[in-house]
Design a protein around this motif. Structure first.
Motif, PDB file in Angstrom:
ATOM      1  N   SER A  23      -2.830  -9.766   3.550  1.00  0.00           N
ATOM      2  CA  SER A  23      -3.991  -9.280   4.315  1.00  0.00           C
ATOM      3  C   SER A  23      -3.650  -8.099   5.222  1.00  0.00           C
ATOM      4  O   SER A  23      -4.553  -7.390   5.686  1.00  0.00           O
ATOM      5  CB  SER A  23      -4.574 -10.417   5.154  1.00  0.00           C
ATOM      6  OG  SER A  23      -3.585 -10.954   6.022  1.00  0.00           O
ATOM      7  N   GLY A  30      -3.220  -2.825   2.078  1.00  0.00           N
ATOM      8  CA  GLY A  30      -4.390  -2.317   1.371  1.00  0.00           C
ATOM      9  C   GLY A  30      -4.322  -0.802   1.318  1.00  0.00           C
ATOM     10  O   GLY A  30      -4.047  -0.141   2.327  1.00  0.00           O
ATOM     11  N   TRP A  63      -3.786 -10.024  -8.698  1.00  0.00           N
ATOM     12  CA  TRP A  63      -4.592 -10.220  -7.483  1.00  0.00           C
ATOM     13  C   TRP A  63      -3.833  -9.711  -6.264  1.00  0.00           C
ATOM     14  O   TRP A  63      -4.380  -8.996  -5.418  1.00  0.00           O
ATOM     15  CB  TRP A  63      -4.925 -11.703  -7.333  1.00  0.00           C
ATOM     16  CG  TRP A  63      -5.543 -12.081  -6.032  1.00  0.00           C
ATOM     17  CD1 TRP A  63      -6.838 -11.898  -5.648  1.00  0.00           C
ATOM     18  CD2 TRP A  63      -4.886 -12.712  -4.927  1.00  0.00           C
ATOM     19  NE1 TRP A  63      -7.025 -12.375  -4.378  1.00  0.00           N
ATOM     20  CE2 TRP A  63      -5.846 -12.884  -3.904  1.00  0.00           C
ATOM     21  CE3 TRP A  63      -3.577 -13.154  -4.703  1.00  0.00           C
ATOM     22  CZ2 TRP A  63      -5.542 -13.475  -2.678  1.00  0.00           C
ATOM     23  CZ3 TRP A  63      -3.281 -13.740  -3.484  1.00  0.00           C
ATOM     24  CH2 TRP A  63      -4.256 -13.894  -2.487  1.00  0.00           C
ATOM     25  N   LYS A  83      -3.513  -5.774  -6.531  1.00  0.00           N
ATOM     26  CA  LYS A  83      -4.776  -5.087  -6.217  1.00  0.00           C
ATOM     27  C   LYS A  83      -5.004  -5.018  -4.710  1.00  0.00           C
ATOM     28  O   LYS A  83      -5.336  -3.963  -4.163  1.00  0.00           O
ATOM     29  CB  LYS A  83      -5.932  -5.816  -6.894  1.00  0.00           C
ATOM     30  CG  LYS A  83      -7.318  -5.352  -6.443  1.00  0.00           C
ATOM     31  CD  LYS A  83      -8.406  -6.213  -7.049  1.00  0.00           C
ATOM     32  CE  LYS A  83      -9.765  -5.863  -6.459  1.00  0.00           C
ATOM     33  NZ  LYS A  83      -9.869  -6.220  -5.031  1.00  0.00           N
ATOM     34  N   ARG A  84      -4.804  -6.144  -4.026  1.00  0.00           N
ATOM     35  CA  ARG A  84      -5.100  -6.181  -2.599  1.00  0.00           C
ATOM     36  C   ARG A  84      -4.094  -5.384  -1.766  1.00  0.00           C
ATOM     37  O   ARG A  84      -4.457  -4.829  -0.730  1.00  0.00           O
ATOM     38  CB  ARG A  84      -5.123  -7.632  -2.120  1.00  0.00           C
ATOM     39  CG  ARG A  84      -6.232  -8.452  -2.795  1.00  0.00           C
ATOM     40  CD  ARG A  84      -6.903  -9.392  -1.840  1.00  0.00           C
ATOM     41  NE  ARG A  84      -5.973 -10.343  -1.267  1.00  0.00           N
ATOM     42  CZ  ARG A  84      -6.282 -11.130  -0.223  1.00  0.00           C
ATOM     43  NH1 ARG A  84      -7.461 -11.048   0.341  1.00  0.00           N
ATOM     44  NH2 ARG A  84      -5.393 -11.983   0.247  1.00  0.00           N
TER      45      ARG A  84
END
Length: 493
Positions: free
Chosen positions: A361, A364, A427, A430-431
């Motif tokens: 998190s 990005g 996944w 990508k993030r």
């Protein structure tokens, strides 16, 4: 012997002596000298191992380059070394990985540099000893000795919970090995020898074989690690420094699978067949369930750690379906996993050195600031997903083919890893890599340096080379694998 030299001893002891030379440089005031000696020692360690490949006879199933010197004559313990097609590539992988780990830690490690570098060099030599030992007591000494450098690496240079992770790692692997020692002593009493090859010819009843298999299983399953004795690995990976994670994934997990091939199958062949259903079940749980666990991880290192457990499930599955393509696929998968998982951990290390965070998190849009890094990371992510043309596909495809020969549903269950592996890897990729720049920390990122480009490029060549042309890897192990399976089949109940 090669050119009159005991080449196997050189491959074992040269890195260990280089590690001691690094320690002799003293404190951090001579850090640069320690780094240079470590780099030279690790490169020499790889170069002296190359003749093992160039001089290896692929048509011979037996041990090559053998050495034997009496060690403890009263108990018939010998310093006995040898190499076959099963252990050859594991030794080369270990020698290949060590210089990359030294380069990766070149600037990152600033405290106790000599001790850090020496730990990896000494461990490299010890692990070579594990793969080459043909005396059971010598094998056990090397097996236990390799815990010490990794315990120090995690405990000294690891993260905030490093002491907990190091102790958990040490206790799991040490306790798992104690019953193996009991089994080796039983085999010594039966044969009067610690020669591992003598154990292959011992007439052992099925009940004794099952107990021996269980004793070996507890030691090797912890190292692989197989479900449900896998919980030490994510903790160890998360807390270990980048180099420690690379060696854990690329090398140390392989010694467990190697143990099944060197000990469990040839010494307890009837028990191996009798308990193959149990082993295949645990392998499929690792492939499927641990793949799903990886999907929900928020820490990149922990995700890759669970990915390692899932991919190693492929290895044990290939071993216990008892056909040539499955077993060779398991060994190819071991080598591929060493390259790909090592590369994935190094990629996470590159990001962590800049951001000091492993949380998905927190990232990005990294591709906007680090396009060269993003390209390497994409290649390794695709290999981790099993993309054809990469090494990640070669081993998995061979194991699935072998499983298909045994049972369609085994192959179907194993093939789910291609779905789950792509899901959790892409996944994460990508993030972390795509999208808009997530925050000011990402906006300040700089692309990889020449040092980082070097070790990522070397691994990329290995991943693509093995994926596009895996024949040189598989053909060297074919005779040894066929001989092993013939022995196991001959003893089948």
């Amino acid at each position: 012997m090669i050119l009159g030299m005991p080449i196997l001893s050189v491959v074992i002891w040269l890195p260990i002596l280089a590690g001691l030379a690094v320690l002799a440089t003293g404190g951090d005031r001579n850090a640069n000298m320690a780094r240079m000696i470590a780099l030279v020692g690790s490169i020499l360690g790889f170069l002296v191992a190359i003749p093992l490949y160039t001089q290896f006879n692929p048509s011979t199933a037996g041990m090559q380059f053998t050495e034997m010197v009496p060690w403890v004559e009263r108990f018939h313990v010998n310093y006995h070394l040898g190499l076959d097609g099963i252990s050859l590539w594991l030794v080369l992988l270990n020698c290949f990985t060590t210089p990359l780990v030294v380069i990766a830690g070149w600037k990152v490690i600033e405290n106790k540099v000599a001790q850090y570098m020496a730990a990896f060099l000494i461990m490299s030599g010890i692990v070579n000893g594990v793969f080459m030992a043909l005396d059971a007591l010598l094998f056990y000494v090397f097996w236990e000795a390799m815990l010490i450098p990794m315990f120090i690496i995690i405990g000294v240079w690891g993260g905030p919970n490093r002491v907990y992770a190091a102790i958990k790692f040490f206790l799991y692997t040490l306790l798992g090995s104690l019953l193996m020692l009991v089994a080796l002593i039983y085999l010594y009493n039966k044969s009067g020898s610690f020669n591992i090859l003598d154990y292959y010819r011992l007439p052992i009843g099925i009940t004794a074989q099952i107990f021996i298999f269980i004793a070996f299983f507890l030691a090797f399953a912890v190292k692989v690690p197989m479900w449900p004795v896998h919980t030490w690995l994510p903790d160890a990976h998360v807390e270990a420094p980048t180099g420690g994670s690379v060696v854990l994934a690329a090398i140390m997990l392989k010694v467990g699978a190697y143990g099944f091939l060197r000990f469990s199958l040839p010494i307890a062949p009837d028990a191996s067949h009798a308990l193959s259903g149990f082993m295949i079940t645990l392998s499929l749980i690792a492939v499927i369930y641990i793949g799903l666990v990886a999907l929900v991880q928020t820490d990149m290192k922990k995700l890759i750690a669970y990915s390692s457990i899932s991919h190693m499930g492929f290895v044990t599955l290939g071993i216990f379906i008892f056909n040539s393509i499955g077993t060779e696929g398991a060994i190819v998968q071991m080598i591929s996993h060493g390259l790909v998982s090592g590369a994935m951990f190094l990629c996470v290390g590159v990001l962590y050195d800049r951001m000091h965070s492993r949380k998905i998190s927190d990232y990005g849009g990294v591709a906007n600031k680090m396009p060269m890094f993003a390209a390497f990371f994409m290649l390794f992510a695709m290999a981790n997903s099993g993309l054809p043309g990469t090494s990640g596909f070669a081993g998995e495809f061979m194991v699935i083919l072998g499983a298909m020969k045994a049972n369609f549903w085994l192959a179907f269950g194993a093939a789910t890893t291609l779905v789950f592996g792509a899901a959790y890897t892409l996944w994460m990729f990508k993030r972390v890599i795509f999208g808009a720049i997530a925050n000011s920390h990402v906006a300040e990122l700089a692309d990889i340096s020449g040092r980082e480009f070097l070790f990522l490029a070397i691994l990329a060549i290995g991943v693509l080379g093995m994926g596009l042309y895996p024949l040189p890897v598989s053909e060297l192990m074919h005779a040894s694998v066929s001989d092993l399976l013939a022995h196991v089949a001959h003893s089948k109940l």
